[in-house]
Design a protein around this motif. Sequence first.
Motif, PDB file in Angstrom:
ATOM      1  N   ILE A   1      19.489  14.224  52.650  1.00 20.44           N
ATOM      2  CA  ILE A   1      19.160  15.340  52.612  1.00 20.44           C
ATOM      3  C   ILE A   1      18.494  15.730  54.156  1.00 20.44           C
ATOM      4  O   ILE A   1      17.335  15.127  54.131  1.00 20.44           O
ATOM      5  CB  ILE A   1      18.106  16.027  51.232  1.00 20.44           C
ATOM      6  CG1 ILE A   1      19.031  15.662  49.895  1.00 20.44           C
ATOM      7  CG2 ILE A   1      17.983  17.242  51.711  1.00 20.44           C
ATOM      8  CD1 ILE A   1      17.699  15.284  49.290  1.00 20.44           C
ATOM      9  N   VAL A   2      18.868  16.464  54.368  1.00 22.54           N
ATOM     10  CA  VAL A   2      17.835  16.568  55.700  1.00 22.54           C
ATOM     11  C   VAL A   2      17.259  18.416  55.459  1.00 22.54           C
ATOM     12  O   VAL A   2      17.894  18.928  54.862  1.00 22.54           O
ATOM     13  CB  VAL A   2      18.648  17.027  57.216  1.00 22.54           C
ATOM     14  CG1 VAL A   2      19.877  17.972  56.953  1.00 22.54           C
ATOM     15  CG2 VAL A   2      17.960  17.167  58.619  1.00 22.54           C
ATOM     16  N   VAL A   3      16.011  18.331  56.366  1.00 24.29           N
ATOM     17  CA  VAL A   3      14.878  19.226  56.699  1.00 24.29           C
ATOM     18  C   VAL A   3      14.943  20.052  57.721  1.00 24.29           C
ATOM     19  O   VAL A   3      14.373  19.037  58.140  1.00 24.29           O
ATOM     20  CB  VAL A   3      14.617  19.541  55.293  1.00 24.29           C
ATOM     21  CG1 VAL A   3      13.299  20.068  55.267  1.00 24.29           C
ATOM     22  CG2 VAL A   3      14.137  18.717  53.530  1.00 24.29           C
ATOM     23  N   LEU A   4      14.557  21.117  58.065  1.00 19.44           N
ATOM     24  CA  LEU A   4      14.050  21.391  59.013  1.00 19.44           C
ATOM     25  C   LEU A   4      13.000  22.700  58.826  1.00 19.44           C
ATOM     26  O   LEU A   4      13.879  23.353  57.901  1.00 19.44           O
ATOM     27  CB  LEU A   4      15.530  22.317  59.596  1.00 19.44           C
ATOM     28  CG  LEU A   4      14.961  22.784  61.660  1.00 19.44           C
ATOM     29  CD1 LEU A   4      14.732  21.812  62.723  1.00 19.44           C
ATOM     30  CD2 LEU A   4      15.107  24.235  61.758  1.00 19.44           C
ATOM     31  N   SER A   5      12.231  21.843  59.530  1.00 15.16           N
ATOM     32  CA  SER A   5       9.983  22.810  59.299  1.00 15.16           C
ATOM     33  C   SER A   5      10.203  23.218  60.678  1.00 15.16           C
ATOM     34  O   SER A   5      10.249  22.722  61.263  1.00 15.16           O
ATOM     35  CB  SER A   5       9.171  22.330  58.742  1.00 15.16           C
ATOM     36  OG  SER A   5       9.108  20.570  59.333  1.00 15.16           O
ATOM     37  N   ASN A   6       8.676  24.229  60.599  1.00 10.00           N
ATOM     38  CA  ASN A   6       8.272  24.658  61.203  1.00 10.00           C
ATOM     39  C   ASN A   6       6.810  23.498  62.407  1.00 10.00           C
ATOM     40  O   ASN A   6       6.470  23.656  62.427  1.00 10.00           O
ATOM     41  CB  ASN A   6       7.326  25.533  61.194  1.00 10.00           C
ATOM     42  CG  ASN A   6       6.464  25.022  59.635  1.00 10.00           C
ATOM     43  OD1 ASN A   6       6.144  24.918  59.326  1.00 10.00           O
ATOM     44  ND2 ASN A   6       4.739  26.038  59.325  1.00 10.00           N
ATOM     45  N   GLY A   7       7.938  22.297  61.820  1.00 10.97           N
ATOM     46  CA  GLY A   7       6.803  20.269  62.744  1.00 10.97           C
ATOM     47  C   GLY A   7       6.049  20.282  61.891  1.00 10.97           C
ATOM     48  O   GLY A   7       6.039  19.399  61.637  1.00 10.97           O
ATOM     49  N   LYS A   8       6.202  20.755  60.432  1.00 12.97           N
ATOM     50  CA  LYS A   8       4.941  20.495  59.844  1.00 12.97           C
ATOM     51  C   LYS A   8       5.862  19.235  58.996  1.00 12.97           C
ATOM     52  O   LYS A   8       6.689  19.858  57.936  1.00 12.97           O
ATOM     53  CB  LYS A   8       4.004  21.555  58.713  1.00 12.97           C
ATOM     54  CG  LYS A   8       2.927  22.628  59.673  1.00 12.97           C
ATOM     55  CD  LYS A   8       2.381  23.493  59.253  1.00 12.97           C
ATOM     56  CE  LYS A   8       1.767  24.095  60.209  1.00 12.97           C
ATOM     57  NZ  LYS A   8       1.243  23.376  61.303  1.00 12.97           N
ATOM     58  N   ALA A   9       4.889  18.404  58.385  1.00 13.41           N
ATOM     59  CA  ALA A   9       5.324  17.886  56.299  1.00 13.41           C
ATOM     60  C   ALA A   9       5.534  18.738  55.155  1.00 13.41           C
ATOM     61  O   ALA A   9       4.253  19.562  55.381  1.00 13.41           O
ATOM     62  CB  ALA A   9       5.138  16.391  56.745  1.00 13.41           C
ATOM     63  N   PRO A  10       5.743  18.186  54.316  1.00 11.05           N
ATOM     64  CA  PRO A  10       5.440  18.607  53.488  1.00 11.05           C
ATOM     65  C   PRO A  10       4.233  18.685  52.683  1.00 11.05           C
ATOM     66  O   PRO A  10       3.565  17.407  52.410  1.00 11.05           O
ATOM     67  CB  PRO A  10       6.505  17.817  52.377  1.00 11.05           C
ATOM     68  CG  PRO A  10       7.810  17.762  52.894  1.00 11.05           C
ATOM     69  CD  PRO A  10       7.265  17.436  54.150  1.00 11.05           C
ATOM     70  N   GLY A  11       3.649  19.912  52.513  1.00 11.02           N
ATOM     71  CA  GLY A  11       2.747  19.659  51.900  1.00 11.02           C
ATOM     72  C   GLY A  11       0.995  19.691  53.144  1.00 11.02           C
ATOM     73  O   GLY A  11       0.332  19.651  52.376  1.00 11.02           O
ATOM     74  N   ALA A  12       1.606  19.943  54.024  1.00 12.53           N
ATOM     75  CA  ALA A  12       0.524  20.395  55.230  1.00 12.53           C
ATOM     76  C   ALA A  12       0.342  21.240  55.483  1.00 12.53           C
ATOM     77  O   ALA A  12       1.094  22.374  55.002  1.00 12.53           O
ATOM     78  CB  ALA A  12       1.011  19.917  57.135  1.00 12.53           C
TER      79      ALA A  12
END
Length: 593
Positions: free
Chosen positions: A301-312
């Motif tokens: 699975i690939v995720v694109l975020s706002n540059g932050k890691a999950p939980g941050a």
Amino acid sequence: MAFLTVLTFSSCQDWGESDPPAGNQIFPTLEKVASLTFDEELIPEEIQTFAYEGGETPTLATDDVHGQVLHLNNGYARISNPLNKVKIQNGVSLTFWMKQSSTPKADSVEKPEQDVKGALFSFQNENGTQRMFFTANGWLNYEGVDGSYEDNNPSDYKTGLMSADEWHYVAVKIRNNGYEIYVDGLKKIDKEVSGFDFNKIIKFMGAVPYIYIGYGSDTPTQEWYIDDLTIYRNQITNNEIKVPGTGGGEEENNYILVGNKDYTTGWWSTFSDVVSMKGNQTIHYGFYNYTNGANNWNNWIVVLSNGKAPGAAGYAEYFVLRADAYGWSGGTSYPGDGPNITHNFNFDTFKTDMQGAYVDMTIKRTDNRIDLVAKITTKTGLTYNYSFYYVGEMEETVGAFLTCEGSYLEIVPETVYAGESYAAGSYRVGPADCSAGWWAYFSKLSVITGNTPSPFVHTFYNYTNGINNWNNWLLVITNGKDRDEAGYAEHLVLRADGFGWGDAYVAANIAHTYNWDTFREQMNGAYCTILLNRTGTRLDLTIKVVTASGEKLGDYTYYTEGITTNNIGIFLLVDGASLDIRTVGYYPFLNKE
């Protein structure tokens, strides 16, 4: 031509006969039985050459990358089979360098064609009524009196294993229960066969009188080059599979692991580090996928975020995309039959296909659009193409990370970067004929602000006129400004031959083990990686070189302290040389434990 046949022991069995199954007292021993380097003139008693109708007889040619090689242009060669003089125990293996020449189509608009039907090698009996061959498609075909077998017939599908017009290092292993093909050190095919006894193929390969190069299928083999062909009895190991000079088998499993190898990984429980990019750039991954096979979604699975890691703090995600052509973004779902996703998966075989598959993934940003392309190569060599796009408002910095469920991933660190990538020949510094004069041809300037979060890397092929040791690449570190900007100043100029100048140059800080007697030859066609790290006022450079023949030179390192400008600029130039640049950007997983 150097041709070596090694006979180290005798056997009471017939030539080419396999040892009996497990229970005998002989442990299979890997043995190199022949090596063709093509460094000397062809000897007719050792290699015979022929031409197809209207073709050319193979000749020795000089290549910029590999030196003297065998050039086959609608022709083929034949050698006596060294395997019929030894006792084969559990397999037959071959390693070699190869480069195919693509053939332009008549209209000159469509993509050139690659020869995937012509045999690279074949083993045949005296009159050709029985044969075994394989091609650049990974097509393995066996036709014998004791049965027949084939896989990866290009008439069914194209695997894309060995791209044309570039050199590849290929390793082929024929086992007693299937076969494997590795290209440039990466496993591309690993086929375990239950419906056919591969011992028949092994016995046949060991018994026939000849091995053919560029001949054996029903289609004449088109133009290609070959170098350093080595033939082994039994099964090669990681040491032979690894591209020569890149470290051997001890580095073979240097992966970044995501998930649990016993497939107990739960949903949203494990993540790779975030790979961030700023502005319009590209993120690239290469990884192996392993699944419990329970469901189609038990994969990567690939995720694109706002540059932050999950939980941050402040974490937000733009989309989540699963391997099985499904994804979502907030309340919007992306099913496989929707407009955002295209693929050619066969879901009847998907769970099996994904076990051990290699995934080559590119995530490219263009303003507020993301285009993701994944090429999946199964263990049997079948390829799938999977693409997805996302459009929406995004922050200047975005980041990608991988996760999985009921599966695990092995990320290849050297494949992961965020920056720019270039096709072969599309980004050159200096004319290809190495006629560049001093201070005339430059790469684009890259600017780094503050400390580097991970190594900042240039990768490129280096070509030289061979006149002087300094006729190679040069690296310039500036105060962050380009040559035509007001206030431009240089901290450092560092040459490939262990010399430099500038206010940040300290000769004693250079370390290398280069041999100046062979340096100029080694640097022509060499693949170079320049890694830059900055912490405070200290700058560290590491240059890694793999020669065109695959030899890995010792690292060339340099450090300096006292660079106080917040910004530094980096560019490359040449003098009597030419660079074919491939990537420029951050490699966050290099040197990661």
